[in-house]
Design a protein around this motif. Sequence first.
Motif, PDB file in Angstrom:
ATOM      1  N   ILE A  69       0.850  -1.188   0.000  1.00  0.00           N
ATOM      2  CA  ILE A  69       0.000   0.000   0.000  1.00  0.00           C
ATOM      3  C   ILE A  69       0.884   1.235   0.000  1.00  0.00           C
ATOM      4  CG2 ILE A  69      -1.755   1.302   1.246  1.00  0.00           C
ATOM      5  CD1 ILE A  69      -2.711  -1.353   2.457  1.00  0.00           C
ATOM      6  N   GLN A  70       0.640   2.111  -0.971  1.00  0.00           N
ATOM      7  CA  GLN A  70       1.368   3.374  -1.106  1.00  0.00           C
ATOM      8  C   GLN A  70       0.446   4.507  -0.651  1.00  0.00           C
ATOM      9  OE1 GLN A  70       4.630   3.066  -2.708  1.00  0.00           O
ATOM     10  NE2 GLN A  70       4.035   0.950  -2.362  1.00  0.00           N
ATOM     11  N   ALA A  98     -12.126  -9.289  -2.168  1.00  0.00           N
ATOM     12  CA  ALA A  98     -13.103 -10.248  -1.638  1.00  0.00           C
ATOM     13  C   ALA A  98     -12.418 -11.556  -1.244  1.00  0.00           C
ATOM     14  CB  ALA A  98     -14.202 -10.513  -2.663  1.00  0.00           C
ATOM     15  N   GLN A  99     -11.213 -11.781  -1.786  1.00  0.00           N
ATOM     16  CA  GLN A  99     -10.444 -12.977  -1.417  1.00  0.00           C
ATOM     17  C   GLN A  99      -9.842 -12.753  -0.032  1.00  0.00           C
ATOM     18  OE1 GLN A  99      -7.475 -13.675  -4.391  1.00  0.00           O
ATOM     19  NE2 GLN A  99      -8.983 -14.153  -5.974  1.00  0.00           N
ATOM     20  N   GLU A 100     -10.083 -13.667   0.858  1.00  0.00           N
ATOM     21  CA  GLU A 100      -9.661 -13.524   2.251  1.00  0.00           C
ATOM     22  C   GLU A 100      -8.152 -13.275   2.382  1.00  0.00           C
ATOM     23  OE1 GLU A 100      -9.770 -12.806   6.084  1.00  0.00           O
ATOM     24  OE2 GLU A 100     -11.553 -13.015   4.835  1.00  0.00           O
ATOM     25  N   GLU A 101      -7.360 -13.990   1.593  1.00  0.00           N
ATOM     26  CA  GLU A 101      -5.896 -13.828   1.670  1.00  0.00           C
ATOM     27  C   GLU A 101      -5.468 -12.410   1.287  1.00  0.00           C
ATOM     28  OE1 GLU A 101      -2.099 -15.530  -0.749  1.00  0.00           O
ATOM     29  OE2 GLU A 101      -3.608 -16.998  -0.156  1.00  0.00           O
ATOM     30  N   VAL A 102      -6.072 -11.863   0.247  1.00  0.00           N
ATOM     31  CA  VAL A 102      -5.756 -10.498  -0.196  1.00  0.00           C
ATOM     32  C   VAL A 102      -6.159  -9.499   0.879  1.00  0.00           C
ATOM     33  CG1 VAL A 102      -6.327  -8.699  -1.898  1.00  0.00           C
ATOM     34  CG2 VAL A 102      -5.949 -11.067  -2.648  1.00  0.00           C
ATOM     35  N   ARG A 103      -7.365  -9.622   1.361  1.00  0.00           N
ATOM     36  CA  ARG A 103      -7.889  -8.705   2.392  1.00  0.00           C
ATOM     37  C   ARG A 103      -7.052  -8.777   3.671  1.00  0.00           C
ATOM     38  NH1 ARG A 103     -12.640  -6.579   1.798  1.00  0.00           N
ATOM     39  NH2 ARG A 103     -13.766  -5.641   3.492  1.00  0.00           N
ATOM     40  N   ARG A 104      -6.704  -9.976   4.081  1.00  0.00           N
ATOM     41  CA  ARG A 104      -5.892 -10.155   5.288  1.00  0.00           C
ATOM     42  C   ARG A 104      -4.533  -9.472   5.138  1.00  0.00           C
ATOM     43  NH1 ARG A 104      -6.962 -15.248   6.195  1.00  0.00           N
ATOM     44  NH2 ARG A 104      -5.400 -16.009   4.742  1.00  0.00           N
ATOM     45  N   GLY A 105      -3.920  -9.613   3.949  1.00  0.00           N
ATOM     46  CA  GLY A 105      -2.627  -8.975   3.701  1.00  0.00           C
ATOM     47  C   GLY A 105      -2.711  -7.458   3.727  1.00  0.00           C
ATOM     48  N   LEU A 106      -3.768  -6.901   3.142  1.00  0.00           N
ATOM     49  CA  LEU A 106      -3.938  -5.442   3.142  1.00  0.00           C
ATOM     50  C   LEU A 106      -4.181  -4.921   4.555  1.00  0.00           C
ATOM     51  CD1 LEU A 106      -6.140  -5.027  -0.059  1.00  0.00           C
ATOM     52  CD2 LEU A 106      -3.709  -4.457   0.193  1.00  0.00           C
ATOM     53  N   ALA A 108      -3.183  -6.274   7.313  1.00  0.00           N
ATOM     54  CA  ALA A 108      -1.923  -6.381   8.061  1.00  0.00           C
ATOM     55  C   ALA A 108      -1.017  -5.186   7.751  1.00  0.00           C
ATOM     56  CB  ALA A 108      -1.214  -7.691   7.730  1.00  0.00           C
ATOM     57  N   GLN A 109      -0.969  -4.793   6.487  1.00  0.00           N
ATOM     58  CA  GLN A 109      -0.167  -3.620   6.122  1.00  0.00           C
ATOM     59  C   GLN A 109      -0.704  -2.346   6.783  1.00  0.00           C
ATOM     60  OE1 GLN A 109       0.963  -3.066   1.956  1.00  0.00           O
ATOM     61  NE2 GLN A 109       0.366  -5.203   1.603  1.00  0.00           N
ATOM     62  N   GLU A 112       0.275  -2.426  10.410  1.00  0.00           N
ATOM     63  CA  GLU A 112       1.716  -2.173  10.527  1.00  0.00           C
ATOM     64  C   GLU A 112       2.010  -0.675  10.382  1.00  0.00           C
ATOM     65  OE1 GLU A 112       5.476  -2.884   7.617  1.00  0.00           O
ATOM     66  OE2 GLU A 112       4.164  -4.618   7.923  1.00  0.00           O
ATOM     67  N   ALA A 113       1.351  -0.020   9.458  1.00  0.00           N
ATOM     68  CA  ALA A 113       1.618   1.389   9.184  1.00  0.00           C
ATOM     69  C   ALA A 113       0.936   2.342  10.156  1.00  0.00           C
ATOM     70  CB  ALA A 113       1.192   1.738   7.760  1.00  0.00           C
ATOM     71  N   LEU A 114      -0.301   2.014  10.558  1.00  0.00           N
ATOM     72  CA  LEU A 114      -1.103   2.959  11.331  1.00  0.00           C
ATOM     73  C   LEU A 114      -1.357   2.545  12.773  1.00  0.00           C
ATOM     74  CD1 LEU A 114      -3.788   3.752   8.601  1.00  0.00           C
ATOM     75  CD2 LEU A 114      -1.689   5.040   9.110  1.00  0.00           C
ATOM     76  N   GLY A 115      -0.947   1.350  13.136  1.00  0.00           N
ATOM     77  CA  GLY A 115      -1.177   0.876  14.496  1.00  0.00           C
ATOM     78  C   GLY A 115      -2.652   0.773  14.810  1.00  0.00           C
ATOM     79  N   ASP A 116      -3.036   1.180  16.018  1.00  0.00           N
ATOM     80  CA  ASP A 116      -4.433   1.081  16.461  1.00  0.00           C
ATOM     81  C   ASP A 116      -5.365   1.961  15.633  1.00  0.00           C
ATOM     82  OD1 ASP A 116      -3.713  -0.719  18.419  1.00  0.00           O
ATOM     83  OD2 ASP A 116      -3.573   0.801  20.004  1.00  0.00           O
TER      84      ASP A 116
END
Length: 194
Positions: A69-70, A98-106, A108-109, A112-116
């Motif tokens: 994500i940029q 809509a794919q769970e793996e894609v959504r989960r990865g986004l 997580a990013q 990681e970037a914004l915290g809470d």
Amino acid sequence: MEALFGKKKRAPGGALVLYTTRHGATQRYAERIAEPLDALIKDAAYMSGEKAKSYDAIVVGCCVYEGRIQGLDFLKRNAEALAGKRLVLYVVGIEDPAQEEVRRGLKAQLREALGDAAEAIPTFFLRGAIRWRSLGVLEQVKMRGWMKAIREKAQRTQTEDMLLEAEGGAIDFSDEADLVPIVHAARFGAEGEA
């Protein structure tokens, strides 16, 4: 009309739509979001938190480039100035959220970037577009490598099949219907995500 009379002055408050884009899909969404909100629209690189805090609602559009994500820098840099504002985030990528793996990865990013703060900002995942002719030479080389890897897979996703069909041309997954909840969240606030 604008050429004759200049741009309409916006009253203090209102909405601001910011975006970060690599090839234009996130900007096109930003333009469509800004219209019903009568919002100022700007590239996030040219907006300061000090100026942004004069707006009631701030919509930030980020693009996914090479899986990352940029454009989250604006939110990270200006978290304090934007506290208490009605923030909305949309993330545009070619993969199907809509794919769970894609959504989960986004997600997580974002964490990681914004915290809470990632949990507090209504976030919408949208699909973008690729136009091979708009890619630079290095990007075309990377795309050829990605397409080769997709062709070699035993099982492909629907998106991967569609990318192979469009290879060398263009493919556009954008859907204006996806913008309705974003505009609603900017106007009235929202809980959760789409």
